[in-house]
Design an enzyme around this catalytic site. Structure first.
Site, mmCIF file in Angstrom:
data_model
loop_
_atom_site.group_PDB
_atom_site.id
_atom_site.type_symbol
_atom_site.label_atom_id
_atom_site.label_comp_id
_atom_site.label_asym_id
_atom_site.label_seq_id
_atom_site.Cartn_x
_atom_site.Cartn_y
_atom_site.Cartn_z
ATOM 1 N N PHE A 106 0.849 -1.192 0.000
ATOM 2 C CA PHE A 106 0.000 0.000 0.000
ATOM 3 C C PHE A 106 0.886 1.244 0.000
ATOM 4 O O PHE A 106 0.752 2.130 0.840
ATOM 5 C CB PHE A 106 -0.955 0.002 1.195
ATOM 6 C CG PHE A 106 -2.179 0.859 0.997
ATOM 7 C CD1 PHE A 106 -3.117 0.529 0.035
ATOM 8 C CD2 PHE A 106 -2.375 1.991 1.761
ATOM 9 C CE1 PHE A 106 -4.248 1.319 -0.152
ATOM 10 C CE2 PHE A 106 -3.504 2.789 1.590
ATOM 11 C CZ PHE A 106 -4.440 2.449 0.625
ATOM 12 N N LYS A 148 6.380 -6.337 -10.950
ATOM 13 C CA LYS A 148 6.908 -6.961 -12.168
ATOM 14 C C LYS A 148 7.469 -8.358 -11.928
ATOM 15 O O LYS A 148 7.543 -9.169 -12.852
ATOM 16 C CB LYS A 148 8.010 -6.065 -12.767
ATOM 17 C CG LYS A 148 7.510 -4.745 -13.299
ATOM 18 C CD LYS A 148 8.618 -3.957 -13.977
ATOM 19 C CE LYS A 148 9.579 -3.334 -12.992
ATOM 20 N NZ LYS A 148 8.939 -2.277 -12.172
ATOM 21 N N VAL A 207 4.361 -2.523 -17.207
ATOM 22 C CA VAL A 207 5.213 -2.104 -18.328
ATOM 23 C C VAL A 207 5.258 -0.594 -18.501
ATOM 24 O O VAL A 207 6.303 0.020 -18.413
ATOM 25 C CB VAL A 207 4.779 -2.792 -19.637
ATOM 26 C CG1 VAL A 207 5.642 -2.323 -20.809
ATOM 27 C CG2 VAL A 207 4.901 -4.310 -19.502
ATOM 28 N N GLY A 218 11.642 13.414 -7.930
ATOM 29 C CA GLY A 218 11.032 12.146 -7.582
ATOM 30 C C GLY A 218 11.013 11.126 -8.704
ATOM 31 O O GLY A 218 10.425 10.053 -8.567
ATOM 32 N N LYS A 223 10.880 -5.019 -17.483
ATOM 33 C CA LYS A 223 9.705 -4.810 -18.338
ATOM 34 C C LYS A 223 9.867 -5.548 -19.667
ATOM 35 O O LYS A 223 8.890 -6.064 -20.226
ATOM 36 C CB LYS A 223 9.513 -3.315 -18.566
ATOM 37 C CG LYS A 223 9.207 -2.551 -17.280
ATOM 38 C CD LYS A 223 9.269 -1.045 -17.462
ATOM 39 C CE LYS A 223 9.036 -0.331 -16.150
ATOM 40 N NZ LYS A 223 9.184 1.128 -16.256
ATOM 41 N N GLY A 236 3.795 7.062 -12.224
ATOM 42 C CA GLY A 236 2.918 8.029 -11.599
ATOM 43 C C GLY A 236 1.913 7.359 -10.694
ATOM 44 O O GLY A 236 1.471 6.230 -10.939
#
Length: 341
Positions: free
Chosen positions: A8, A127, A154, A208, A226, A319
């Site tokens: 979380f 991933k 990805v 960031g 990825k 994001g």
């Protein structure tokens, strides 16, 4: 749809914020309703309530750093491990949003297998399980008429896997080539303006985009993880990290950037996969290549197909809300298509 979340942090909280803010709209427009019944974290503790947790209270407790601050409710448990929540068989899907481990994929991989055994669908931002055990998880999900979806692994919420696996169904994808790491793309973009590598990295950390230890990004390993997912999902190959040629951008100098610019080219960290193998390497691209003009922290991928030619998809690769949305889109797809795994 009842959900258990493993992890979380930023992504899990972004997903929860979307459910909080758009829940009524999702129900009205898409007939989709979800509730979080369990959350397990390494640092904040765990919460479980079969009739659902209050999302606003959950987010407030997470912001304070501990689920000890989550208010008591009838039926609330604070002592259950992830395996115990899964074993209760009261959730429809496991949402794996804990940090990625590309060496063993544990403990996330174990939770994924337990969830499938318990009859739960999977939606992953982590991933590790998809990169290291894709074929086994996919086969088990199909055998049990369940779904494993992993859009968030990805390019965050940019619908890479939906494009490749659903929208382009019927096409043969011959290769995938893309900018799959926003941190390195931001650094290279800043270096093209005259900034040094060290200054561009420092700026990426301030914003960031880069971690305090940026090695996973700048040495190519994030993009490689990825790429494993793309190679396994698109080409049915059991790729491993050892099978890939991986290098990053740490040796790219201001002089290299200038030389490329003078030649009408631009450096990008390109992850490339075909049925024969894959690589991650800093590459000089001609300016008429669609990937050459993708700037900042944006990601992009070009899929070479037999029927549609080259298709390039550009969008956010990271994001809070963007990746949270990928989880939402996977869960909505699971609900729409649960009858056809």
């Amino acid at each position: 749809m009842k959900l258990i979340l493993i992890g979380f942090g930023v992504v899990g909280q972004g997903f929860a914020e979307i459910l909080r803010d758009k829940g009524s709209e999702l129900q009205r427009k898409h007939n989709f309703t979800a509730e979080i019944v369990g959350v397990v974290t390494a640092s904040k503790g765990s919460l479980y309530r079969s009739s659902g947790l209050d999302i606003t209270s959950l987010l407030e407790a997470a912001e304070g750093g501990s689920f000890d601050d989550y208010p008591s409710q009838p039926g609330l448990r604070r002592d259950l491990a992830a395996s115990e929540m899964i074993a209760a068989r009261e959730a429809d899907a496991l949402v794996e949003v804990s940090p990625t481990n590309l060496e063993t994929a544990q403990p996330a991989l174990e939770y994924c297998h337990l969830a499938l055994d318990a009859g739960m669908h999977l939606a992953l931002a982590n991933k590790g399980p998809v990169a290291l055990d894709y074929a086994t998880l996919r086969e088990k999900a199909r055998d049990k008429s369940l779904q494993m979806r992993y859009e968030a692994t990805v390019m965050a919420g940019t619908p890479t896997m939906h494009l490749a696996e659903d929208a382009l169904a019927g096409c043969v994808i011959r290769s995938a080539r893309g900018i799959l790491n926003g941190t390195t793309n931001y650094i290279l973009t800043q270096m093209e303006t005259g900034m040094s590598y060290d200054d561009a990295l420092a700026q990426a950390q301030e914003l960031g985009y880069a971690e305090t230890d940026p090695s996973g990004d700048v040495e190519g390993w994030d993009a490689a993880g990825k790429l494993l997912i793309l190679g396994n999902a698109l080409f049915g190959r059991g790729f491993a990290l050892a099978d890939l040629e991986v290098s990053g951008i740490t040796t790219i100098s201001a002089g290299d950037i200038a030389d490329a610019k003078a030649a009408g080219q631009r450096y990008k960290l390109i992850a490339s996969a075909t049925p024969a193998g894959g690589s991650v390497t800093a590459t000089r691209l001609p300016l008429d290549d669609p990937l050459a003009n993708v700037a900042g922290s944006t990601n992009a991928i070009t899929l070479e197909t037999d029927l549609m030619g080259d298709i390039t998809l550009i969008g956010a690769g990271a994001g809070k809300l963007e990746t949270g949305y990928a989880i939402l889109s996977d869960l909505m797809a699971i609900e729409r298509t649960a009858h056809r795994p």
